[in-house]
Design a protein around this motif. Structure first.
Motif, PDB file in Angstrom:
ATOM      1  N   GLU A  65       1.100   1.436   8.021  1.00 50.86           N
ATOM      2  CA  GLU A  65       1.822   0.245   8.434  1.00 50.86           C
ATOM      3  C   GLU A  65       2.513  -0.374   7.217  1.00 50.86           C
ATOM      4  O   GLU A  65       1.967  -0.340   6.116  1.00 50.86           O
ATOM      5  CB  GLU A  65       0.869  -0.777   9.060  1.00 50.86           C
ATOM      6  N   ASP A  67       2.993  -3.353   6.218  1.00 54.02           N
ATOM      7  CA  ASP A  67       2.462  -4.535   5.539  1.00 54.02           C
ATOM      8  C   ASP A  67       1.044  -4.359   5.016  1.00 54.02           C
ATOM      9  O   ASP A  67       0.476  -5.291   4.463  1.00 54.02           O
ATOM     10  CB  ASP A  67       2.520  -5.739   6.474  1.00 54.02           C
ATOM     11  N   ALA A  68       0.477  -3.140   5.146  1.00 59.82           N
ATOM     12  CA  ALA A  68      -0.927  -2.962   4.748  1.00 59.82           C
ATOM     13  C   ALA A  68      -1.147  -3.303   3.277  1.00 59.82           C
ATOM     14  O   ALA A  68      -2.177  -3.864   2.914  1.00 59.82           O
ATOM     15  CB  ALA A  68      -1.384  -1.539   5.047  1.00 59.82           C
ATOM     16  N   TYR A  69      -0.171  -2.971   2.435  1.00 58.05           N
ATOM     17  CA  TYR A  69      -0.378  -3.148   0.995  1.00 58.05           C
ATOM     18  C   TYR A  69       0.464  -4.266   0.382  1.00 58.05           C
ATOM     19  O   TYR A  69       0.497  -4.420  -0.838  1.00 58.05           O
ATOM     20  CB  TYR A  69      -0.140  -1.820   0.262  1.00 58.05           C
ATOM     21  N   ASP A  71      -0.117  -7.369   0.324  1.00 61.27           N
ATOM     22  CA  ASP A  71      -0.981  -8.284  -0.422  1.00 61.27           C
ATOM     23  C   ASP A  71      -1.362  -7.715  -1.785  1.00 61.27           C
ATOM     24  O   ASP A  71      -1.572  -8.457  -2.739  1.00 61.27           O
ATOM     25  CB  ASP A  71      -2.245  -8.605   0.386  1.00 61.27           C
ATOM     26  N   ASP A  72      -1.474  -6.385  -1.843  1.00 64.55           N
ATOM     27  CA  ASP A  72      -1.776  -5.760  -3.135  1.00 64.55           C
ATOM     28  C   ASP A  72      -0.587  -5.882  -4.085  1.00 64.55           C
ATOM     29  O   ASP A  72      -0.761  -6.098  -5.278  1.00 64.55           O
ATOM     30  CB  ASP A  72      -2.127  -4.280  -2.931  1.00 64.55           C
ATOM     31  N   PHE A  73       0.638  -5.735  -3.522  1.00 62.30           N
ATOM     32  CA  PHE A  73       1.829  -5.915  -4.362  1.00 62.30           C
ATOM     33  C   PHE A  73       1.831  -7.329  -4.955  1.00 62.30           C
ATOM     34  O   PHE A  73       2.233  -7.541  -6.095  1.00 62.30           O
ATOM     35  CB  PHE A  73       3.122  -5.749  -3.545  1.00 62.30           C
ATOM     36  N   LYS A 100       5.916 -11.830   4.836  1.00 60.87           N
ATOM     37  CA  LYS A 100       5.928 -10.839   5.922  1.00 60.87           C
ATOM     38  C   LYS A 100       6.941 -11.220   6.994  1.00 60.87           C
ATOM     39  O   LYS A 100       7.664 -10.364   7.508  1.00 60.87           O
ATOM     40  CB  LYS A 100       4.528 -10.712   6.525  1.00 60.87           C
TER      41      LYS A 100
END
Lengths: 143, 443
Positions: A65, A67-69, A71-73, A100
């Motif tokens: 997906e 948007d899965a990562y 938040d990690d970015f 998002k």
């Protein structure tokens, strides 16, 4: 999404001189965003300027997906993300809770797309290459 | 064993406004209940919160013993039923608003785990409020639950949809010690234990404080509703302990072989001792020692020769493992308040006795909804992040036909026919309001 691989396309309005700044950056890295390799889910990524440098077309293929990562970015590579997309009008910042929604707003649905190996993620490709290397070494040593 | 942290520094969080469950550890042994309530009409729902409010316990003095404490959490549908203004409702994140059942695709809750197979009332729009009571002894637990019933029995607009008791010694129904690995929350005043790593920013767990991004995460409006609140993800699992035992018997000839394989699946021995510190055999002394039980990393074990890269604890908290995908492990930590229900099944019992037993997985955090969706899709039901291809979490994933688990080694051992050892019975996303938010919601 085709199997494990997905695509994302968006057209964004550029800020004044946004294209110029991005061009300088791309020139600096010789048009090669090799640093993006560390992300580990990106198959490819392209940036195209449209309409006299007033718009940016961004297209990418990635695993899972979109948007899965995100938040990690926002905690691992925030400067890089904000440097690239800070040239886009209205970019709320990678750490913003709005990011998002912002991306979703500009996302364009692909009418069709094709992936040769929809079950092979970037990570899986890396694993297969590693395995192949071991097999090749084994064959060399065997003979 | 006393595995709990002590308050060693002056807390900077507003502990007297935060619900106790955020920082108060689950005791050993523990007793309690989870109740799911439906709000039939707004006035009754507000009256319920007014009655519950004086009984709520804050996180102040979270390391001091207490016979029992409640937790009250509200789903999106519950907030709607309470008549929360539209502008506030719209300020909650989209996945929370959708609810867990609607997020089944993202959570990989398919097949037997799909919402259509869930236990009532999960998956319906009637799950509004969850009230949990945690207790360190049976008498206080029963007294507290009786008191809640007394408070709510004459409120015809509030319906009790389900009531589930839980309780255990600290070992879950598979026979493993659990619940002892928790993040160190900055500003809580908690002491650091060996292996904790650095404290995680408070805003990862409590809304209104700086998170790992440096800024607070998005928070529901108005401030009185959002600040000092958190989110709770509740997922009730039925555990197939006999199937787990049988898998060990099918693949291990001796007790020693079976226990080693079991430890390879989990990453720890039943005592809690990690393979990282006790690679050959269980060392219960480590499992009893809060200074040692979490004092390890994986950097010196990149191939997983001690702790398999695909083992349950290494997936759920990869610590310093090198991952294939850029990931920030510090934003994937959750406060775990999971509870076991039903009796454990001894490890030599290979036939299912039909009894109800399992685990209520309970995760708290300011991004708990995002985190659990991430864990389910990336770290539980996929192997990509660790270069493991299609392998999944050996304990909590839904395994496909022909699934296997690899025990790294020279040569590696591929163990075939691994089954799904836990089936999801239902769950929901809840908001865990602060004490002042509960009063605000009560009107």
């Amino acid at each position: 999404m085709s199997g494990d691989v997905s695509e994302l396309t968006g057209i964004f309005d550029l800020k004044p001189n946004g294209a110029e700044r991005l061009r300088k950056f791309f020139k600096l890295v010789d048009g090669n965003l090799v640093g993006a390799g560390q992300v580990g889910t990106l198959h490819n990524m392209r940036f195209v300027f449209l309409d006299n440098d007033t718009k940016l077309l961004f297209a990418t293929a990635y695993d899972g997906e979109w948007d899965a990562y995100i938040d990690d970015f926002a905690t691992k590579i925030p400067e890089m993300m904000d440097y690239l997309f800070g040239n886009v009008e209205g970019w709320p910042g990678i750490a913003s809770p709005e990011v998002k929604d912002f991306i979703t707003k500009y996302q364009l649905q692909a009418a069709a797309w094709f992936v040769a190996h929809p079950d092979i993620t970037v990570s899986e490709a890396t694993r297969l290459k590693r395995q192949d290397l071991a097999v090749q070494r084994f064959l060399v040593e065997l003979n | 064993m006393d595995l709990f942290r002590r308050l060693r520094r002056r807390p900077t969080l507003e502990l007297d406004d935060i619900q106790a469950v955020v920082l108060r550890a689950r005791p050993e042994p523990y007793f309690g209940s989870h109740a799911i309530l439906e709000i039939g009409d707004r006035a009754a729902g507000q009256e319920m919160l007014r009655r519950l409010a004086p009984r709520l316990t804050s996180a102040a003095g979270w390391d001091e013993p207490r016979p029992s404490w409640p937790a009250v959490a509200i789903s999106y549908q519950g907030l709607v039923a309470l008549g929360v203004p539209e502008s506030s409702l719209a300020s909650f994140p989209a996945n929370f608003r959708a609810g867990m059942a609607a997020r089944a695709d993202r959570l990989r809750d398919t097949g037997v785990n799909a919402p259509k197979n869930w236990e009532f009332p999960f998956g319906t729009s009637r799950v509004h409020v969850a009230v949990s009571v945690y207790s360190d002894n049976e008498d206080d637990w029963r007294r507290e639950v009786a008191e809640y019933r007394r408070q709510l029995h004459d409120l015809p607009g509030v319906n009790l949809l389900s009531h589930q008791d839980f309780g255990a010694t600290g070992w879950n129904v598979f026979g493993y010690r659990d619940g002892f690995s928790q993040p160190l929350v900055e500003g809580s005043g908690a002491e650091s234990l060996p292996g904790d790593g650095r404290a995680i920013k408070a805003g990862e767990f409590v809304l209104g404080y700086p998170s790992e991004t440096g800024q607070p995460l998005g928070m529901p409006a108005p401030d009185v509703l959002g600040r000092n609140g958190s989110y709770v993800v509740f997922r009730k699992y039925h555990s197939h302990v006999a199937a787990f035992n049988k898998f060990l018997y099918d693949n291990g000839h001796t007790e020693q072989e079976r226990e080693l394989l079991a430890a390879k699946l989990v990453g720890r021995w039943r005592s809690g001792a990690p393979l990282a510190l006790a690679p050959e055999r269980d060392d219960p002394a480590i499992g009893e020692d809060p200074q040692r039980i979490n004092n390890f990393g994986y950097a010196d074990d990149p191939r997983g020769l001690r702790t398999p890269v695909g083992s349950h604890i290494r997936r759920m908290n990869p610590r310093d493992s090198k991952l294939e995908i850029l990931s920030d492990v510090n934003i994937r930590r959750i406060i775990r308040r999971s509870t076991s229900y039903g009796d454990p099944l001894p490890s030599d019992r290979l036939r299912d006795d039909g009894a109800s037993r399992g685990l209520d997985f309970i995760a708290l955090g300011a991004r708990a909804v995002d985190t659990v969706e991430f864990l389910q899709s990336e770290w539980v039901n996929s192997g990509s992040f660790a270069g493991l291809g299609k392998e999944k979490d050996p304990l909590i994933s839904r395994q496909d036909k022909g699934a296997y688990f690899t025990v790294p080694g020279s040569p590696p051992r591929r163990v075939h026919n691994i089954q799904s050892f836990n089936t999801l019975l239902g769950g929901e996303y809840f908001f865990l309001p602060s004490l002042s938010a509960i009063r605000w919601l009560a009107g």
